[in-house]
Design an enzyme around this catalytic site. Sequence first.
Site, PDB file in Angstrom:
ATOM      1  N   ARG A   1       3.674  -5.725   6.677  1.00  0.00           N
ATOM      2  CA  ARG A   1       4.300  -4.868   5.655  1.00  0.00           C
ATOM      3  C   ARG A   1       4.202  -3.392   6.048  1.00  0.00           C
ATOM      4  O   ARG A   1       5.137  -2.619   5.826  1.00  0.00           O
ATOM      5  CB  ARG A   1       3.661  -5.113   4.279  1.00  0.00           C
ATOM      6  CG  ARG A   1       4.396  -4.388   3.161  1.00  0.00           C
ATOM      7  CD  ARG A   1       3.908  -4.784   1.781  1.00  0.00           C
ATOM      8  NE  ARG A   1       2.534  -4.359   1.546  1.00  0.00           N
ATOM      9  CZ  ARG A   1       1.838  -4.659   0.452  1.00  0.00           C
ATOM     10  NH1 ARG A   1       2.378  -5.393  -0.502  1.00  0.00           N
ATOM     11  NH2 ARG A   1       0.603  -4.248   0.300  1.00  0.00           N
TER      12      ARG A   1
ATOM     13  N   ARG B   1      11.369  15.467  12.875  1.00  0.00           N
ATOM     14  CA  ARG B   1      11.444  15.658  14.333  1.00  0.00           C
ATOM     15  C   ARG B   1      10.443  16.691  14.832  1.00  0.00           C
ATOM     16  O   ARG B   1      10.147  16.766  16.015  1.00  0.00           O
ATOM     17  CB  ARG B   1      12.866  16.081  14.740  1.00  0.00           C
ATOM     18  CG  ARG B   1      13.871  14.955  14.605  1.00  0.00           C
ATOM     19  CD  ARG B   1      15.261  15.423  14.914  1.00  0.00           C
ATOM     20  NE  ARG B   1      15.696  16.456  13.977  1.00  0.00           N
ATOM     21  CZ  ARG B   1      16.930  16.945  13.906  1.00  0.00           C
ATOM     22  NH1 ARG B   1      17.864  16.499  14.727  1.00  0.00           N
ATOM     23  NH2 ARG B   1      17.249  17.868  13.024  1.00  0.00           N
TER      24      ARG B   1
ATOM     25  N   LYS C   1       5.832   0.991   0.978  1.00  0.00           N
ATOM     26  CA  LYS C   1       4.520   1.424   0.486  1.00  0.00           C
ATOM     27  C   LYS C   1       4.214   2.776   1.132  1.00  0.00           C
ATOM     28  O   LYS C   1       3.531   2.877   2.142  1.00  0.00           O
ATOM     29  CB  LYS C   1       3.454   0.375   0.813  1.00  0.00           C
ATOM     30  CG  LYS C   1       2.189   0.543  -0.019  1.00  0.00           C
ATOM     31  CD  LYS C   1       1.377  -0.738  -0.021  1.00  0.00           C
ATOM     32  CE  LYS C   1      -0.032  -0.543  -0.514  1.00  0.00           C
ATOM     33  NZ  LYS C   1      -0.148  -0.065  -1.880  1.00  0.00           N
TER      34      LYS C   1
ATOM     35  N   GLU D   1       6.782  -3.146 -12.415  1.00  0.00           N
ATOM     36  CA  GLU D   1       5.410  -3.401 -11.942  1.00  0.00           C
ATOM     37  C   GLU D   1       4.454  -2.415 -12.582  1.00  0.00           C
ATOM     38  O   GLU D   1       4.864  -1.509 -13.301  1.00  0.00           O
ATOM     39  CB  GLU D   1       5.337  -3.298 -10.413  1.00  0.00           C
ATOM     40  CG  GLU D   1       5.716  -1.951  -9.848  1.00  0.00           C
ATOM     41  CD  GLU D   1       5.700  -1.894  -8.322  1.00  0.00           C
ATOM     42  OE1 GLU D   1       4.946  -2.638  -7.691  1.00  0.00           O
ATOM     43  OE2 GLU D   1       6.466  -1.081  -7.779  1.00  0.00           O
TER      44      GLU D   1
HETATM   45  N1  PXG Z   1       2.567  -2.518  -6.684  1.00  0.00           N
HETATM   46  C1  PXG Z   1       2.162  -1.311  -6.267  1.00  0.00           C
HETATM   47  C2  PXG Z   1       2.929  -0.115  -6.661  1.00  0.00           C
HETATM   48  C3  PXG Z   1       1.028  -1.195  -5.450  1.00  0.00           C
HETATM   49  O1  PXG Z   1       0.610  -0.005  -5.011  1.00  0.00           O
HETATM   50  C4  PXG Z   1       0.769  -3.607  -5.586  1.00  0.00           C
HETATM   51  C5  PXG Z   1       1.907  -3.636  -6.373  1.00  0.00           C
HETATM   52  C6  PXG Z   1       0.091  -4.888  -5.241  1.00  0.00           C
HETATM   53  O2  PXG Z   1       0.346  -5.236  -3.898  1.00  0.00           O
HETATM   54  P1  PXG Z   1      -0.699  -6.066  -3.050  1.00  0.00           P
HETATM   55  O3  PXG Z   1      -0.015  -6.262  -1.761  1.00  0.00           O
HETATM   56  O4  PXG Z   1      -1.951  -5.241  -2.944  1.00  0.00           O
HETATM   57  O5  PXG Z   1      -0.926  -7.331  -3.769  1.00  0.00           O
HETATM   58  C7  PXG Z   1       0.304  -2.368  -5.106  1.00  0.00           C
HETATM   59  C8  PXG Z   1      -0.916  -2.316  -4.243  1.00  0.00           C
HETATM   60  C9  PXG Z   1      -5.118   1.944  -5.450  1.00  0.00           C
HETATM   61  C10 PXG Z   1      -4.591   0.695  -4.880  1.00  0.00           C
HETATM   62  O6  PXG Z   1      -5.896   2.604  -4.753  1.00  0.00           O
HETATM   63  C11 PXG Z   1      -3.227   0.452  -4.757  1.00  0.00           C
HETATM   64  C12 PXG Z   1      -2.806  -0.762  -4.233  1.00  0.00           C
HETATM   65  C13 PXG Z   1      -3.717  -1.675  -3.834  1.00  0.00           C
HETATM   66  C14 PXG Z   1      -5.057  -1.403  -3.950  1.00  0.00           C
HETATM   67  C15 PXG Z   1      -5.500  -0.206  -4.480  1.00  0.00           C
HETATM   68  O7  PXG Z   1      -4.813   2.262  -6.601  1.00  0.00           O
HETATM   69  N2  PXG Z   1      -1.484  -1.019  -4.152  1.00  0.00           N
END
Ligand code: PXG
Length: 295
Positions: A54, A107, A153, A186
């Site tokens: 990812r 760049r 991300k 989400e």
């Molecule tokens: N949506 C968003 C916007 C995220 O940032 C997820 C869903 C869940 O994805 P995963 O692949 O982790 O199942 C995320 C994950 C933090 C923090 O520091 C953010 C994430 C994961 C862990 C900690 O707030 N993002």
Amino acid sequence: MEGEPLVYIDGELVPKSQAKISVFDHGFLYGDGVFESILVTNGVAFKLKEHVDRLYDSAKAICLDIPMSKEEMIKTVVDVVRANGLRDAYVRLVVTRGVGDLGLDPRKCQKPTVVIIVDKIKLYGEEALSKGLTAIISSVRRDRVDATTHEVKSMNYLNNILAKLEANAVGADEAIMLDDRGFVCEGTADNVFIVKNGVIYTPPRTSGALPGITRARVMRLAEELGYKVVEKDITPVELLTADEVFLTGTAAGIVPVTKVAGRVIGNGRPGPITKKLMESFKRLLGDPSEGVKIF
Ligand code: PXG
């Protein structure tokens, strides 16, 4: 291990207190970069390969050439976790556009900056996890899929932070965000699921939500347990009137939500399907077949 965590910056391991990057790094100046969060449980980095895949997809989407192969990246993460001697840890993998000048043109940046942090994280307390979280529906909409989409991300989390501020302002644990059409998208750091009449629903990829790695595993787990899982657009009313609501993410795993925008979900306690999934999911963490074994 005693002492300070060691942070990887562009090939060097430096103690946390000295782990610094240039103020001219475009990750700092413009949020121009991508990241991943990976959980290490009992020496196993859960879905490390999927996280690295990812990361490279996110990088590709913003034309960022990560200066090492995926295999090298996996090996580097493993080495940095080992160097820190932590069997239970949270890994933050960050790749920025690198050092440039004050113009935003990518760049100008010669070489991406690669940072790997191995530390601990706690998003929610034990009480919130056992009783269920309270959430608001944020007035802040997710960015459009044809704009700064959250499928990447990236280091641009202001959209999420604005929503989190709204939750903080009213004492809620989390904010659930809608997409630009008004459907459930989400949480600020997690994907959303609802349960209605025994069926599990989650917004589809087209909502623009991050394709969560926990989300994907939980969908498969639910099917393995015999539940029907359907990806479909979820309206705010469907969310408020669900039998169960839960969130999924790397740091928190599966988290029940028992109140949304002042409405009690189900009977106000984590629901049976959520609890069953939480129990089964816990067993996957630390299983070498679910990730990369480090220790
Ligand atoms: N949506 C968003 C916007 C995220 O940032 C997820 C869903 C869940 O994805 P995963 O692949 O982790 O199942 C995320 C994950 C933090 C923090 O520091 C953010 C994430 C994961 C862990 C900690 O707030 N993002």
